[in-house]
Write a protein that holds these residues in place. Sequence first.
Motif, PDB file in Angstrom:
ATOM      1  N   UNK A  32      28.118  35.149  33.697  1.00 46.97           N
ATOM      2  CA  UNK A  32      27.724  34.012  34.524  1.00 46.97           C
ATOM      3  C   UNK A  32      27.808  34.332  36.010  1.00 46.97           C
ATOM      4  N   UNK A  33      26.745  34.037  36.722  1.00 48.98           N
ATOM      5  CA  UNK A  33      26.720  34.188  38.167  1.00 48.98           C
ATOM      6  C   UNK A  33      25.988  32.996  38.775  1.00 48.98           C
ATOM      7  N   UNK A  34      26.774  32.073  39.324  1.00 49.86           N
ATOM      8  CA  UNK A  34      26.192  30.871  39.922  1.00 49.86           C
ATOM      9  C   UNK A  34      27.178  30.364  40.972  1.00 49.86           C
ATOM     10  N   UNK A  35      26.694  29.808  42.083  1.00 47.95           N
ATOM     11  CA  UNK A  35      27.604  29.342  43.135  1.00 47.95           C
ATOM     12  C   UNK A  35      28.622  28.314  42.663  1.00 47.95           C
ATOM     13  N   UNK A  36      28.293  27.556  41.608  1.00 51.11           N
ATOM     14  CA  UNK A  36      29.188  26.498  41.142  1.00 51.11           C
ATOM     15  C   UNK A  36      29.921  26.848  39.850  1.00 51.11           C
ATOM     16  N   UNK A  37      29.990  28.144  39.536  1.00 48.66           N
ATOM     17  CA  UNK A  37      30.783  28.650  38.414  1.00 48.66           C
ATOM     18  C   UNK A  37      31.783  29.653  38.981  1.00 48.66           C
ATOM     19  N   UNK A  38      33.040  29.533  38.584  1.00 51.83           N
ATOM     20  CA  UNK A  38      34.032  30.475  39.084  1.00 51.83           C
ATOM     21  C   UNK A  38      33.621  31.902  38.704  1.00 51.83           C
ATOM     22  N   UNK A  39      33.785  32.833  39.622  1.00 49.42           N
ATOM     23  CA  UNK A  39      33.298  34.197  39.408  1.00 49.42           C
ATOM     24  C   UNK A  39      34.413  35.125  38.949  1.00 49.42           C
ATOM     25  N   UNK A  40      34.216  35.740  37.792  1.00 50.20           N
ATOM     26  CA  UNK A  40      35.133  36.780  37.312  1.00 50.20           C
ATOM     27  C   UNK A  40      34.652  38.106  37.875  1.00 50.20           C
ATOM     28  N   UNK A  41      35.457  38.693  38.757  1.00 50.66           N
ATOM     29  CA  UNK A  41      35.043  39.919  39.425  1.00 50.66           C
ATOM     30  C   UNK A  41      35.402  41.171  38.631  1.00 50.66           C
ATOM     31  N   UNK A  42      36.541  41.139  37.940  1.00 52.47           N
ATOM     32  CA  UNK A  42      36.987  42.337  37.236  1.00 52.47           C
ATOM     33  C   UNK A  42      38.063  41.969  36.225  1.00 52.47           C
ATOM     34  N   UNK A  43      38.179  42.755  35.160  1.00 52.49           N
ATOM     35  CA  UNK A  43      39.275  42.650  34.206  1.00 52.49           C
ATOM     36  C   UNK A  43      40.119  43.909  34.371  1.00 52.49           C
ATOM     37  N   UNK A  44      41.392  43.730  34.680  1.00 50.85           N
ATOM     38  CA  UNK A  44      42.265  44.855  35.013  1.00 50.85           C
ATOM     39  C   UNK A  44      43.400  44.944  34.006  1.00 50.85           C
ATOM     40  N   UNK A  45      43.663  46.165  33.525  1.00 51.83           N
ATOM     41  CA  UNK A  45      44.796  46.405  32.623  1.00 51.83           C
ATOM     42  C   UNK A  45      45.928  47.021  33.431  1.00 51.83           C
ATOM     43  N   UNK A  46      47.138  46.493  33.241  1.00 50.21           N
ATOM     44  CA  UNK A  46      48.300  46.996  33.966  1.00 50.21           C
ATOM     45  C   UNK A  46      48.869  48.249  33.331  1.00 50.21           C
ATOM     46  N   UNK A  47      50.147  48.491  33.569  1.00 47.86           N
ATOM     47  CA  UNK A  47      50.796  49.710  33.064  1.00 47.86           C
ATOM     48  C   UNK A  47      50.936  49.688  31.547  1.00 47.86           C
TER      49      UNK A  47
END
Length: 287
Positions: A22-37
């Motif tokens: 999803x990419x829309x000005x009125x939808x929260x944007x997920x930029x990345x999924x990050x895995x920790x240690x």
Amino acid sequence: MDKEKDGIPISSLREITLLLRLRHPNIVELKEVVVGSHLESLFLVMSYCEQDLASLLENMQSPFSEAQVKCIMLQLLRGLAYLHHNFILHRDLKVSNLLMTDKGCVKIADFGLARTYGIPLQPMTPRVIEIPRVSVCQCQQTASSSFCRAVGCILAELLAHKPLLPGTSEIQQLDLIVQLLGTPNENIWPGFSHLPLVGQYSLRKQPYNNLKNKFTWLSEAGLRLLNLLFMYNPQRRASAKDCLESSYFKEKPLPCEPELMPTFPHHRNKRVTSAPSAESQSKRSKV
């Protein structure tokens, strides 16, 4: 993830998959999924929004003006129209899941209960939303029927500055709906008598729709929009696209521009600051 033993929950995978699409000005944007240690450490990196509407409504000294309410609702409806165009149902619309930036941009968030749908429509889980914020969920959900009542509740809550149907149980919730909208019947809702659980409830006899009495200051166009959103008959409810064309948004007071929305203290980030202990004061003096 600390308590998970069988990998990532399916609800989390659904949410991540949808948000990445999803990419829309009125939808929260997920930029990345990050895995920790460790694999148990999973982080969703999203665009930052300073406010959520639930916190704002609880902490605002004066309610939103009608022009500001229209600004919020137009942005919500644009986001929903985009979701439905992409065959996605949010299914958890409420003010706490609507975020707002300090530039007045409203973003729909929390897609943990969201689902894709297709044609023909397949049955979905009917009870997915908490009681106080919604009215009645249908077992057979469509893009219009699933969002209408929730959007109506959000609009009413913004206008009245309090929840419209604050039921604490299903029985009380149904009674509040009947008090507000009248008792449903076959004339206004064809097929009502054949719904699975109708015979298990005895609804109060309420022949009138009380929306006009509840919102005495609202214009005829505003009342028409609320009535469309709260329509009993699922076949006659409006879509998000229909609502965007409502004359309510074209009459005075006109919706304000998002950048003209007021800014507020960041209530979500408030921390109770206690007096520093003697130990901490001692450490500071040694530094």
